[in-house]
Design an enzyme around this catalytic site. Structure first.
Site, mmCIF file in Angstrom:
data_model
loop_
_atom_site.group_PDB
_atom_site.id
_atom_site.type_symbol
_atom_site.label_atom_id
_atom_site.label_comp_id
_atom_site.label_asym_id
_atom_site.label_seq_id
_atom_site.Cartn_x
_atom_site.Cartn_y
_atom_site.Cartn_z
ATOM 1 C CD GLU A 1 -2.457 1.473 2.864
ATOM 2 O OE1 GLU A 1 -2.787 0.342 3.447
ATOM 3 O OE2 GLU A 1 -2.826 2.473 3.188
ATOM 4 N NE ARG B 1 -0.912 8.262 4.880
ATOM 5 C CZ ARG B 1 -1.055 7.645 5.950
ATOM 6 N NH1 ARG B 1 0.011 7.592 6.777
ATOM 7 N NH2 ARG B 1 -1.655 6.601 6.040
ATOM 8 C CB THR C 1 -3.827 8.187 2.339
ATOM 9 O OG1 THR C 1 -3.066 7.425 3.120
ATOM 10 C CG2 THR C 1 -4.458 9.333 3.203
ATOM 11 C CE LYS D 1 -6.567 2.043 7.421
ATOM 12 N NZ LYS D 1 -5.414 2.837 6.645
#
Ligand code: 3PG
Length: 204
Positions: free
Chosen positions: A40, A44, A68, A125
């Site tokens: 992943e 960011r 994200t 998640k």
């Protein structure tokens, strides 16, 4: 591959914050060498999409995803860069199962879980896992929500991961501990492969 298949490739999904595009390929290779395949890359950093593109194109054995993801347009951009799955800290307004890439949405409460199930999700998640109840939350969700399975993320470590992975509704865990920022900055790929190997050896 389905999201379930991707999440089952290894017990741990590394959560990556990659500052420089040049770090992406060696980092991904180091993780794959240690036995972690679903990666992943969090959106960011300004180079995140380029990192995804490079890993998707150059790293054999890696299944790269984007983390994200906060908006539908970020999901689309991640798909166009070559991401095979997306991860979000929460539920994106108006978004569900259908879309350019399968999503693993974050939930912290029963109401959020119900909202996600209504949109067709069955994989979530649990975030931030250690804050919202940890293993106790997984156990508590198991009975009312037998159709839901989880990838707990947030505060997960080599030490506490086995407790999560022992739960029947835990598919895998996510965590950044396998790719510490200082090791990535130093280009210490051997250390990262070693950390990945430890994570890949965890039992489910
Ligand atoms: C994140 O999205 O930053 C993940 O939850 C990673 O959490 P960790 O750094 O505690 O593993």
């Amino acid at each position: 591959m389905t999201l379930q298949e991707i999440l089952k490739l290894a017990p741990v999904v590394p959560v990556l914050i990659i500052e420089e595009e040049a770090q992406a390929v060696p980092l991904a290779r180091a993780l794959v060498a240690g036995g972690l395949y679903a990666l992943e890359v969090t959106l960011r950093t300004s180079s995140a999409l380029d990192c995804i593109r490079r890993i998707a194109g150059e790293v054999e054995g890696a299944v790269v995803g984007a983390g994200t993801i906060l908006t539908p347009s970020a999901r689309q951009a991640a798909a166009e860069a070559g991401a095979k799955f997306g991860v979000s800290p929460g539920l994106i307004e108006g978004e569900g199962l259908d879309g350019p890439i399968p999503m693993l949405p974050g939930v912290a409460t029963a109401t959020e879980l119900m909202s996600g199930l209504k949109r067709g999700h069955t994989l979530f998640k649990l975030f931030p896992a250690n804050i919202v109840g940890g293993v106790g939350a997984l156990k508590a969700f198991a009975s009312p929500f037998p159709q839901a399975n989880f990838c707990p993320t947030g505060g997960v470590s080599l030490e506490n991961a086995p407790d999560y992975l022992a739960q029947p509704n835990c598919v895998c865990v996510g965590g950044s501990w396998v790719a510490p920022v200082d090791a990535v900055r130093a280009g210490d790929w051997g250390k990262i492969t070693e950390l990945a190997r430890g994570a890949a050896g965890l039992r489910r």
